[in-house]
Design a protein around this motif. Structure first.
Motif, mmCIF file in Angstrom:
data_model
loop_
_atom_site.group_PDB
_atom_site.id
_atom_site.type_symbol
_atom_site.label_atom_id
_atom_site.label_comp_id
_atom_site.label_asym_id
_atom_site.label_seq_id
_atom_site.Cartn_x
_atom_site.Cartn_y
_atom_site.Cartn_z
ATOM 1 N N ASP A 182 49.509 138.526 55.747
ATOM 2 C CA ASP A 182 48.142 138.972 55.531
ATOM 3 C C ASP A 182 47.744 139.909 56.663
ATOM 4 O O ASP A 182 47.088 139.511 57.629
ATOM 5 N N PHE A 183 48.145 141.166 56.526
ATOM 6 C CA PHE A 183 47.860 142.177 57.536
ATOM 7 C C PHE A 183 46.765 143.121 57.039
ATOM 8 O O PHE A 183 46.512 143.235 55.837
ATOM 9 N N ALA A 184 46.138 143.843 57.963
ATOM 10 C CA ALA A 184 45.212 144.908 57.583
ATOM 11 C C ALA A 184 46.005 146.024 56.894
ATOM 12 O O ALA A 184 47.244 146.061 56.971
ATOM 13 N N ASN A 185 45.309 146.944 56.250
ATOM 14 C CA ASN A 185 46.004 148.033 55.562
ATOM 15 C C ASN A 185 45.315 149.369 55.821
ATOM 16 O O ASN A 185 45.169 150.198 54.927
ATOM 17 N N PHE A 186 44.915 149.583 57.070
ATOM 18 C CA PHE A 186 44.264 150.833 57.414
ATOM 19 C C PHE A 186 45.220 152.027 57.354
ATOM 20 O O PHE A 186 44.783 153.161 57.196
ATOM 21 N N ASN A 187 46.509 151.778 57.492
ATOM 22 C CA ASN A 187 47.482 152.879 57.433
ATOM 23 C C ASN A 187 48.126 153.028 56.051
ATOM 24 O O ASN A 187 49.041 153.826 55.871
ATOM 25 N N ASN A 188 47.653 152.259 55.081
ATOM 26 C CA ASN A 188 48.143 152.363 53.693
ATOM 27 C C ASN A 188 49.665 152.208 53.588
ATOM 28 O O ASN A 188 50.323 152.941 52.851
ATOM 29 N N LEU A 189 50.191 151.241 54.312
ATOM 30 C CA LEU A 189 51.637 150.999 54.276
ATOM 31 C C LEU A 189 51.943 149.588 53.778
ATOM 32 O O LEU A 189 52.883 148.945 54.220
#
Length: 206
Positions: A142-149
């Motif tokens: 469950d990571f952030a996805n600010f870099n759309n990866l």
């Protein structure tokens, strides 16, 4: 601090500590023309390798979730040197994970191998991802996805996030990287000893 005993070193030298298998897999076959890539999963250490277990535990002190453990192990990995000589050599240099640490670094191949090996020791789920000329790691969590990866390997399946080992202090979910998800060609779970074509979903030949 990485420590390794003589018996542990011998197990690496005899390939008892790594998954092993064929060193190449077929990426394309047209008539008699066969293209292959190096099977990086063969060099990843099995879960329970003592020297890497000690290192992984030390590197994840204070990390209470698999996501924070994955990031701290990535911090350790990206602190190693990116070896330009290996990266641009005419032939690919493959190292066992202990060799990556003992030599102080490697190119994307070796850094991916050591990171995957450390994740193995902590029981963190991940996949190796191959492009045409690069290899990287995707970590489940469950990571952030600010870099759309972020992506799923199958509909409704778990979410994976790219953890790039060649970018110093890469932050999973945040740091940008010159890599598009469309560049990904093959995916591998070393423990399964299987590699799949991401476009067709079919297993490729070892």
């Amino acid at each position: 601090t990485y420590t390794i005993s003589l018996p542990e070193l011998a197990d690496f030298l005899e390939n008892k500590s790594v998954y092993g298998g064929n060193l190449d897999f077929v990426t394309d076959q047209q008539g008699i023309r066969v293209s292959t890539m190096t099977n990086h999963g063969a060099f990843v250490a099995r879960k329970g390798e003592p020297s890497l277990t000690r290192l992984a535990k030390e590197a994840t002190i204070g990390a209470t979730t698999s996501e924070t453990q994955a990031q701290q192990l990535l911090n350790l990995t990206t602190s190693l040197e990116y070896n330009q000589q290996e990266a641009y050599a005419s032939k690919e240099t493959m190292k066992r994970p202990n060799e990556v640490i003992m030599t102080g670094g490697s190119d994307c191949s070796g850094l991916t191998i050591i990171y995957a090996s450390l994740l193995e020791q902590q029981g963190i789920k991940y996949r190796l991802l191959y492009t045409h000329d690069h290899i990287t790691v995707a970590v489940q969590g469950d990571f952030a996805n600010f870099n759309n990866l972020q992506f799923r390997l199958e509909k409704g399946g778990p979410i994976y996030a790219i953890a790039e080992t060649t970018v110093p202090w890469f932050q999973i979910g945040y740091s940008p990287v010159d890599l598009s998800l469309q560049d990904l060609r093959f995916v591998q779970n070393p423990a399964e000893k299987k590699i799949y074509d991401l476009k067709t979903g079919k297993e490729v030949k070892y």
